[in-house]
Scaffold this active site. Structure first.
Site, PDB file in Angstrom:
ATOM      1  N   ASN A 209       0.937  -1.222   0.164  1.00  0.00           N
ATOM      2  CA  ASN A 209      -0.192  -0.014  -0.162  1.00  0.00           C
ATOM      3  C   ASN A 209       1.022   1.187  -0.001  1.00  0.00           C
ATOM      4  O   ASN A 209       1.956   1.175   0.037  1.00  0.00           O
ATOM      5  CB  ASN A 209      -1.060  -0.111   1.170  1.00  0.00           C
ATOM      6  CG  ASN A 209      -0.495   0.065   2.574  1.00  0.00           C
ATOM      7  OD1 ASN A 209       0.237   0.822   2.927  1.00  0.00           O
ATOM      8  ND2 ASN A 209      -0.396  -1.121   3.270  1.00  0.00           N
ATOM      9  N   LYS A 287       8.219 -18.127  -8.948  1.00  0.00           N
ATOM     10  CA  LYS A 287       7.396 -17.113  -9.850  1.00  0.00           C
ATOM     11  C   LYS A 287       6.291 -17.567 -10.625  1.00  0.00           C
ATOM     12  O   LYS A 287       6.555 -18.254 -11.573  1.00  0.00           O
ATOM     13  CB  LYS A 287       8.582 -16.223 -10.452  1.00  0.00           C
ATOM     14  CG  LYS A 287       8.007 -14.967 -11.175  1.00  0.00           C
ATOM     15  CD  LYS A 287       9.138 -14.296 -11.909  1.00  0.00           C
ATOM     16  CE  LYS A 287       8.537 -13.289 -12.751  1.00  0.00           C
ATOM     17  NZ  LYS A 287       9.252 -12.834 -14.015  1.00  0.00           N
ATOM     18  N   PRO A 304      -3.812 -10.933  11.259  1.00  0.00           N
ATOM     19  CA  PRO A 304      -3.735 -10.464  12.675  1.00  0.00           C
ATOM     20  C   PRO A 304      -4.005  -8.830  12.934  1.00  0.00           C
ATOM     21  O   PRO A 304      -3.348  -8.141  11.985  1.00  0.00           O
ATOM     22  CB  PRO A 304      -2.674 -10.873  13.388  1.00  0.00           C
ATOM     23  CG  PRO A 304      -1.547 -10.792  12.377  1.00  0.00           C
ATOM     24  CD  PRO A 304      -2.184 -11.275  10.917  1.00  0.00           C
ATOM     25  N   ILE A 306      -3.018  -5.910  14.699  1.00  0.00           N
ATOM     26  CA  ILE A 306      -2.135  -5.604  15.538  1.00  0.00           C
ATOM     27  C   ILE A 306      -2.829  -4.909  16.716  1.00  0.00           C
ATOM     28  O   ILE A 306      -2.500  -5.006  18.038  1.00  0.00           O
ATOM     29  CB  ILE A 306      -0.981  -5.004  15.189  1.00  0.00           C
ATOM     30  CG1 ILE A 306      -0.212  -6.201  14.136  1.00  0.00           C
ATOM     31  CG2 ILE A 306       0.155  -4.830  16.122  1.00  0.00           C
ATOM     32  CD1 ILE A 306       0.695  -5.578  13.152  1.00  0.00           C
ATOM     33  N   LYS A 338     -14.486   2.449  15.169  1.00  0.00           N
ATOM     34  CA  LYS A 338     -13.086   1.545  15.272  1.00  0.00           C
ATOM     35  C   LYS A 338     -12.627   1.417  16.536  1.00  0.00           C
ATOM     36  O   LYS A 338     -12.323   0.640  17.096  1.00  0.00           O
ATOM     37  CB  LYS A 338     -12.186   2.105  14.308  1.00  0.00           C
ATOM     38  CG  LYS A 338     -11.177   1.338  13.754  1.00  0.00           C
ATOM     39  CD  LYS A 338     -10.450   1.706  12.633  1.00  0.00           C
ATOM     40  CE  LYS A 338     -11.152   1.711  11.330  1.00  0.00           C
ATOM     41  NZ  LYS A 338     -10.732   2.327  10.135  1.00  0.00           N
ATOM     42  N   LYS A 342     -12.175  -1.833  18.403  1.00  0.00           N
ATOM     43  CA  LYS A 342     -10.823  -2.680  18.589  1.00  0.00           C
ATOM     44  C   LYS A 342     -10.555  -2.289  19.985  1.00  0.00           C
ATOM     45  O   LYS A 342      -9.196  -2.911  20.563  1.00  0.00           O
ATOM     46  CB  LYS A 342      -9.829  -1.773  17.921  1.00  0.00           C
ATOM     47  CG  LYS A 342     -10.027  -2.120  16.198  1.00  0.00           C
ATOM     48  CD  LYS A 342      -8.775  -1.619  15.347  1.00  0.00           C
ATOM     49  CE  LYS A 342      -9.321  -1.630  13.840  1.00  0.00           C
ATOM     50  NZ  LYS A 342      -8.197  -2.107  13.184  1.00  0.00           N
TER      51      LYS A 342
HETATM   52  O1  C5P Z   1      -8.991  -1.415  10.491  1.00  0.00           O
HETATM   53  P1  C5P Z   1      -8.190  -0.336  10.012  1.00  0.00           P
HETATM   54  O2  C5P Z   1      -7.251  -0.793   9.249  1.00  0.00           O
HETATM   55  O3  C5P Z   1      -8.912   0.950   9.487  1.00  0.00           O
HETATM   56  O4  C5P Z   1      -7.302   0.194  11.321  1.00  0.00           O
HETATM   57  C1  C5P Z   1      -6.535   1.186  11.382  1.00  0.00           C
HETATM   58  C2  C5P Z   1      -5.708   0.809  12.719  1.00  0.00           C
HETATM   59  O5  C5P Z   1      -5.421  -0.459  12.931  1.00  0.00           O
HETATM   60  C3  C5P Z   1      -4.107   1.636  12.542  1.00  0.00           C
HETATM   61  O6  C5P Z   1      -4.010   2.129  14.055  1.00  0.00           O
HETATM   62  C4  C5P Z   1      -3.407   0.318  12.242  1.00  0.00           C
HETATM   63  O7  C5P Z   1      -2.195   0.810  12.472  1.00  0.00           O
HETATM   64  C5  C5P Z   1      -4.202  -0.741  12.836  1.00  0.00           C
HETATM   65  N1  C5P Z   1      -4.123  -2.001  12.261  1.00  0.00           N
HETATM   66  C6  C5P Z   1      -3.230  -2.985  12.792  1.00  0.00           C
HETATM   67  N2  C5P Z   1      -3.313  -4.530  12.260  1.00  0.00           N
HETATM   68  C7  C5P Z   1      -4.161  -4.429  11.093  1.00  0.00           C
HETATM   69  C8  C5P Z   1      -4.961  -3.588  10.609  1.00  0.00           C
HETATM   70  C9  C5P Z   1      -5.051  -2.203  11.195  1.00  0.00           C
HETATM   71  O8  C5P Z   1      -2.817  -2.737  13.815  1.00  0.00           O
HETATM   72  N3  C5P Z   1      -4.225  -5.757  10.724  1.00  0.00           N
END
Ligand code: C5P
Length: 404
Positions: A209, A287, A304, A306, A338, A342
């Site tokens: 990304n 490949k 996961p 995080i 969110k 979370k």
């Molecule tokens: O769900 P979303 O990706 O929008 O959430 C963004 C927040 O969650 C950010 O703080 C990002 O660092 C964290 N995040 C994470 N692990 C993931 C997806 C997002 O720590 N797999």
């Protein structure tokens, strides 16, 4: 200076290097200990003997000297300093610093140090004004390097204008101000995630990304400047990392999670990384080839989360967990949802819709969302967002009721 302070002075090859001798003398008068590194250019201007006599310490010059490396390696030189001062700093040396070169002892130490760095440039007026030099200075300021700008007046080259090394007494003033800066996050451990993660498809391809790592790196730097012991866990980023206690470079979300777990216990976690939501279930060992005919189809599985895991961890939950949310619509409502989903403490929400230019850009418009309130901050540089957030974090840790 009330406490003995360990200053590492780097003297580069400007005609103003003679003033560094006076600087050493004045620093020692104020009770500081001064170790010096003399670059090849610097040693054309002042002798190691003069610096050694005034500082009462050996002068270091050579990256690859076996004796120096055994007596005092460059990493120890970098670590055993409360402050690194570069005076005078030539245009050439600023350019090296700005690009992160490490081709001699001085530049290597500057990459290895976690101490604050103060730079006192000195050069011809046109060289100082040149866009390349100003670009380098801007970049270094962005990296958290402090400057005491050159003064105006007659220059050794016969021209007049800004370019003179600041007077030693003014450099001492800047040093004292810098060292007197409060360190509200002293003894606080912080974990920061930054940059993108990339998820392999086959040995040469990956899903990725557009995250640049600028905002996450700036936050890690702002926390470190306030005294926090920062572990920065970052995905691939061209952004130079700020001086932090521990830097871990990872590629995938799973590696990032493992590195974060490794960094616990921590008092604060700030998850800025743009973690890939999904990864390819079965990564191809060879490949993928076009000759196979059909375009490939990937079966994906979830990565996961995080931030959620750090927020919901039973043992070792950081006292304050901060997430980021990049949204293109309903920014605040979605970010608040969110936060609840979370179970983190704060969310910094930013609008990444097409015209915001956040990804890879230098500025950001954010909302700080907590369980009780929403604050909208003006458009700020990513460094300013980082400083404000670090201030808020410091307030919240010192005085939990200060949480907005
Ligand atoms: O769900 P979303 O990706 O929008 O959430 C963004 C927040 O969650 C950010 O703080 C990002 O660092 C964290 N995040 C994470 N692990 C993931 C997806 C997002 O720590 N797999």
């Amino acid at each position: 200076m009330t406490e003995p302070t360990r200053i590492l002075l780097i003297v580069t090859g400007g005609i103003a290097a003679y003033k560094s001798l006076d600087l050493v003398r004045r620093l020692r008068e104020r009770g500081a200990s001064v170790r010096s590194i003399l670059t090849a250019g610097g040693s054309e201007m002042v002798t190691p003997l003069a610096l050694a006599a005034l500082s009462g310490e050996k002068v270091y010059q050579d990256l690859f000297s076996l004796t120096d490396e055994s007596e005092m390696g460059h990493i120890r030189l970098a670590r055993d300093a409360d402050l690194v001062v570069v005076a005078p700093a030539t245009a050439d040396f600023l350019a090296k610093m700005a690009t992160g070169l490490a081709d001699d002892l001085a530049t290597t130490v500057l990459l290895a140090t976690t101490a604050p760095v103060l730079v006192a440039p000195a050069m011809n007026v046109q060289m100082w004004a040149h866009p390349a030099t100003q670009r380098n200075v801007k970049r270094l300021r962005g990296d958290g390097i402090r400057f005491i700008d050159p003064g105006s007046g007659d220059l050794a080259c016969g021209e007049e204008g800004p370019g003179r090394l600041a007077e030693p007494v003014d450099i001492i003033g800047a040093i004292e101000t810098l060292l007197a800066q409060p360190k509200p996050l002293h003894n606080i451990r912080a974990l920061v995630t930054s940059g993108p993660t990339i998820e392999p498809i086959d040995p040469v391809r990956y899903f990725g990304n557009r995250s640049s790592g600028k905002q996450g790196h700036a936050i890690a730097g702002a926390l470190a400047r306030r005294g926090a012991e920062v572990t920065l866990v970052t995905g691939p980023s061209v952004q130079p990392p700020p001086p932090v206690a521990c830097l871990t470079q990872v590629e995938t979300a799973e590696e990032m999670l493992a590195a974060c777990r490794e960094a616990l216990p921590a008092d604060i976690a700030v998850c800025v990384a743009a973690v890939a939501d999904w990864r390819v279930k079965a990564v191809h060992k060879q490949k993928l080839s076009r000759r196979n005919g059909q375009p490939p189809r990937y079966e994906m599985e979830e990565n996961p989360d995080i931030l959620a895991q750090l927020s919901q961890t039973a043992n070792d939950r950081p006292r304050l967990v901060v997430g980021f949310a990049a949204e293109t619509e309903d920014v605040v409502d979605r970010a608040r949802a969110k936060l609840e989903r979370k179970q983190c403490d704060w969310i910094v929400a930013n609008d990444v819709s097409d015209d915001s230019n956040v990804f890879g850009g230098d500025s950001n418009t954010v909302h700080l969302i907590t369980s009780q309130a929403t604050e909208t901050w003006p458009r700020l540089s990513k460094e300013e967002v980082a400083d404000r957030l670090a201030e808020r974090i410091a307030d919240a840790l010192v005085e939990p009721t200060a949480r907005p």
